[in-house]
Design a protein around this motif. Structure first.
Motif, short mmCIF file in Angstrom:
data_model
loop_
_atom_site.label_atom_id
_atom_site.label_comp_id
_atom_site.label_asym_id
_atom_site.label_seq_id
_atom_site.Cartn_x
_atom_site.Cartn_y
_atom_site.Cartn_z
N ILE A 268 0.93 -1.44 0.16
CA ILE A 268 0.11 -0.43 -0.54
C ILE A 268 0.72 1.75 -0.04
CG2 ILE A 268 -1.67 1.48 1.24
CD1 ILE A 268 -2.71 -1.70 0.00
N ASP A 269 0.54 2.44 -0.68
CA ASP A 269 1.47 3.58 -0.24
C ASP A 269 1.05 4.40 -0.04
OD1 ASP A 269 2.21 5.63 -1.85
OD2 ASP A 269 0.57 6.20 -2.95
N THR A 270 1.69 3.91 1.73
CA THR A 270 1.85 4.86 2.81
C THR A 270 3.31 5.39 3.09
OG1 THR A 270 2.28 2.56 4.41
CG2 THR A 270 -0.18 3.19 3.28
N PRO A 271 3.91 5.81 3.99
CA PRO A 271 5.01 6.06 5.08
C PRO A 271 5.31 5.01 5.20
CG PRO A 271 3.17 8.60 4.93
CD PRO A 271 2.21 6.49 4.66
N HIS A 272 4.54 4.07 5.23
CA HIS A 272 5.16 3.17 6.31
C HIS A 272 6.95 2.17 5.35
CE1 HIS A 272 4.75 -1.46 8.60
NE2 HIS A 272 5.45 -1.64 7.04
N PHE A 273 6.99 2.21 4.12
CA PHE A 273 8.08 2.22 4.40
C PHE A 273 9.38 2.85 4.70
CE2 PHE A 273 5.59 0.70 1.56
CZ PHE A 273 5.22 -1.50 1.14
N GLN A 274 9.42 4.36 4.43
CA GLN A 274 10.10 5.29 4.16
C GLN A 274 10.21 5.57 6.10
OE1 GLN A 274 7.60 5.99 2.66
NE2 GLN A 274 7.81 7.44 1.67
N ASN A 275 9.35 4.95 6.76
CA ASN A 275 9.27 5.10 8.75
C ASN A 275 9.92 3.99 9.57
OD1 ASN A 275 8.36 8.00 7.50
ND2 ASN A 275 5.99 7.20 8.94
N ALA A 276 10.09 2.56 8.54
CA ALA A 276 10.53 1.55 8.78
C ALA A 276 12.00 1.40 9.53
CB ALA A 276 10.45 0.42 7.72
N ASN B 213 15.28 -0.04 9.72
CA ASN B 213 16.28 0.41 8.18
C ASN B 213 17.80 -1.16 8.69
OD1 ASN B 213 16.98 -1.06 5.52
ND2 ASN B 213 16.95 0.54 4.45
N PHE B 214 18.64 -1.92 8.82
CA PHE B 214 19.52 -2.71 8.83
C PHE B 214 19.90 -3.58 7.24
CE2 PHE B 214 17.20 -1.76 13.00
CZ PHE B 214 18.12 -0.94 13.00
N THR B 215 20.03 -3.24 6.60
CA THR B 215 20.29 -3.61 5.16
C THR B 215 20.89 -3.09 5.02
OG1 THR B 215 18.55 -3.25 3.40
CG2 THR B 215 17.55 -4.84 5.19
N GLY B 216 21.51 -2.01 4.36
CA GLY B 216 22.26 -1.17 3.77
C GLY B 216 21.80 -0.85 2.52
N ARG B 217 20.15 -1.26 2.75
CA ARG B 217 19.50 -0.92 0.90
C ARG B 217 18.47 -0.33 1.38
NH1 ARG B 217 19.23 -6.68 -1.45
NH2 ARG B 217 18.12 -5.54 -2.75
N LYS B 218 17.98 0.94 0.45
CA LYS B 218 16.63 1.56 0.47
C LYS B 218 15.80 0.35 0.37
CE LYS B 218 13.76 5.21 -1.20
NZ LYS B 218 14.27 6.65 -2.11
N VAL B 219 14.51 0.75 0.94
CA VAL B 219 13.61 -0.16 1.60
C VAL B 219 12.48 0.83 0.32
CG1 VAL B 219 11.46 -0.80 2.49
CG2 VAL B 219 13.85 -1.41 3.68
N VAL B 220 11.36 0.14 -0.50
CA VAL B 220 11.04 0.60 -1.11
C VAL B 220 9.64 -0.34 -1.76
CG1 VAL B 220 12.75 2.04 -2.91
CG2 VAL B 220 11.76 -0.40 -3.17
N ALA B 221 8.20 0.47 -1.96
CA ALA B 221 7.88 -0.15 -2.09
C ALA B 221 7.11 -1.27 -3.20
CB ALA B 221 6.26 0.54 -2.15
N MET B 222 7.49 -2.63 -2.55
CA MET B 222 7.13 -3.49 -3.42
C MET B 222 6.08 -3.22 -4.49
SD MET B 222 7.57 -7.79 -2.61
CE MET B 222 6.21 -7.77 -1.85
N GLN C 145 10.79 -11.94 -5.05
CA GLN C 145 10.19 -10.34 -5.12
C GLN C 145 10.56 -9.54 -3.74
OE1 GLN C 145 8.28 -9.84 -7.89
NE2 GLN C 145 6.94 -8.00 -7.23
N THR C 146 10.96 -9.92 -3.22
CA THR C 146 11.64 -9.08 -2.04
C THR C 146 12.71 -8.37 -2.38
OG1 THR C 146 9.86 -10.28 -0.32
CG2 THR C 146 12.00 -8.87 0.52
N GLU C 147 13.60 -9.87 -2.87
CA GLU C 147 15.16 -9.33 -3.00
C GLU C 147 14.75 -8.59 -4.53
OE1 GLU C 147 19.15 -9.61 -3.37
OE2 GLU C 147 17.51 -10.11 -1.59
N LYS C 148 14.67 -8.42 -5.55
CA LYS C 148 14.62 -7.85 -6.70
C LYS C 148 13.99 -6.84 -6.19
CE LYS C 148 14.37 -12.07 -9.22
NZ LYS C 148 14.10 -12.78 -10.64
N THR C 149 13.01 -6.31 -5.69
CA THR C 149 11.66 -5.49 -5.45
C THR C 149 11.38 -4.57 -4.55
OG1 THR C 149 9.78 -6.18 -5.29
CG2 THR C 149 11.04 -6.40 -8.05
N HIS C 150 11.92 -5.38 -3.06
CA HIS C 150 11.67 -4.55 -1.98
C HIS C 150 12.84 -3.53 -1.52
CE1 HIS C 150 8.71 -3.22 0.89
NE2 HIS C 150 8.56 -4.69 1.80
N GLY D 128 4.21 7.93 -1.32
CA GLY D 128 4.76 8.98 -2.66
C GLY D 128 4.73 7.72 -3.69
N TRP D 129 4.64 6.41 -3.13
CA TRP D 129 4.85 5.65 -4.28
C TRP D 129 3.50 5.43 -5.61
CZ3 TRP D 129 9.21 3.87 -3.07
CH2 TRP D 129 9.76 4.21 -1.65
#
Length: 329
Positions: A191-199, A201-210, A261-266, A293-294
């Protein structure tokens, strides 16, 4: 069903699905009780809700991990509006990272907010609803409550727990012969919400909406519909429904599909991101927003237009074939 006289409590109403849901009930003329940690954002939600005719609002800043604070929230709703007809458990946080890399304090906090926060909400809501003899408890879960993901272990665990909570509460009400109280679970896709920006994150990669991404208003409409026509579980988003079906018929395949899907697009393959606790422990300052903003609404419109164009093209082709096959008509 006429909802104008309903009193609705929404947790996590400071933004995203919670704010969209609060506005949807306000549009119906309901009295809406808004709860979240950020008072500034709740006041912004109240202003949007107040634009709708007949809507009434009450702002109650609440940390849902605090059982006493949630009981206070329920009391304030009853004192102000006389009861609680609908309670929407929605407040949630997320932490991304390899299982070994997410700090234990973040792991524990996600479970506390997403599981115990819902437990506190359900206990407060059901106490009032039992006294009234009616009511609807709606838990906002996720598609990952059926198919988990790598990199968001505590979130997936919490959403599986939400599914179990809803099922066990329905069973308890059934064996007790309670007829007027409903427990429903909503499982949104991305869902297009601020959830992903507000999470966190310890992956070293930016989280984006899948993708595919759907609008929070779509989830809000599903929640309102459940009050009129209660159902056990509702998945929001065609892609989510397909994945949940696959998880039930071919769970191993569904796991692999979600993992790829998660590895490639999330997680972004181009943008790095510093380690952050996000809003897991401390809320993000500001008035909040419904969308992240997604482009959920825009993308939904594009998908529908593409489907309509494809159907139209198929209809034209079928017409031509029919015409060639019946020269005497």
């Amino acid at each position: 069903m006429r909802l104008r006289d309903h009193v609705v409590v929404v947790t996590g109403a400071s933004g995203g699905i919670g704010r969209a849901t609060a506005e949807a009930f306000a549009r119906e003329g309901c009295a809406v009780v808004l709860a979240a940690r950020r008072e500034e954002a709740l006041e912004a939600t109240a202003r949007e809700c107040g634009k709708h005719r007949g809507a009434r609002t009450l702002v109650v800043p609440t940390d849902t991990t605090d059982a006493e604070a949630v009981e206070h929230l329920a009391r304030r709703a009853v004192e102000e509006f006389g009861g609680i007809h609908v309670w929407v458990n929605n407040a949630a946080v997320n932490a991304f990272g390899r299982f070994e890399d997410v700090p234990l304090e973040d792991f524990r906090r996600v479970l506390d907010v997403n599981v115990m926060g819902y437990v506190h909400g359900a206990r407060a809501a059901l106490r009032v609803m039992r006294e009234q003899g009616r009511g609807t408890l709606i838990d906002v879960s996720s598609v990952v409550g059926a198919v988990t993901q790598p990199y968001s272990h505590p979130y997936g665990m919490s959403k599986h727990a939400v599914q179990a909570l809803g099922s066990s509460l329905r069973q308890q009400l059934y064996v007790e012969g309670v007829k007027g109280i409903h427990v429903c679970t909503v499982m949104p896709a991305t869902i297009d919400t601020p959830h992903f920006q507000n999470a966190a994150n310890f992956t070293g990669r930016k989280v984006v909406a899948m993708p595919p991404v759907y609008s929070p208003e779509r989830v809000a409409r599903a929640v309102v519909k459940l009050v009129r026509h209660p159902r056990r579980e509702v998945v929001v988003g065609p892609a989510g429904r397909a994945l949940v079906r696959q998880s039930r018929t071919a769970p191993a395949v569904a796991e692999r599909v979600m993992a790829r899907q998660t590895e490639k697009t999330h997680l972004s393959r181009k943008e790095e991101a510093p380690a952050t606790h996000g809003a897991v422990h401390v809320p993000i300052a500001g008035e909040g927003s419904v969308h992240g903003g997604w482009g959920g609404r825009r993308r939904t419109g594009m998908r529908r237009a593409a489907v309509a164009a494809a159907l139209a093209g198929a209809a034209v082709a079928a017409g031509r074939r029919t015409g060639r096959g019946a020269p005497g008509c």
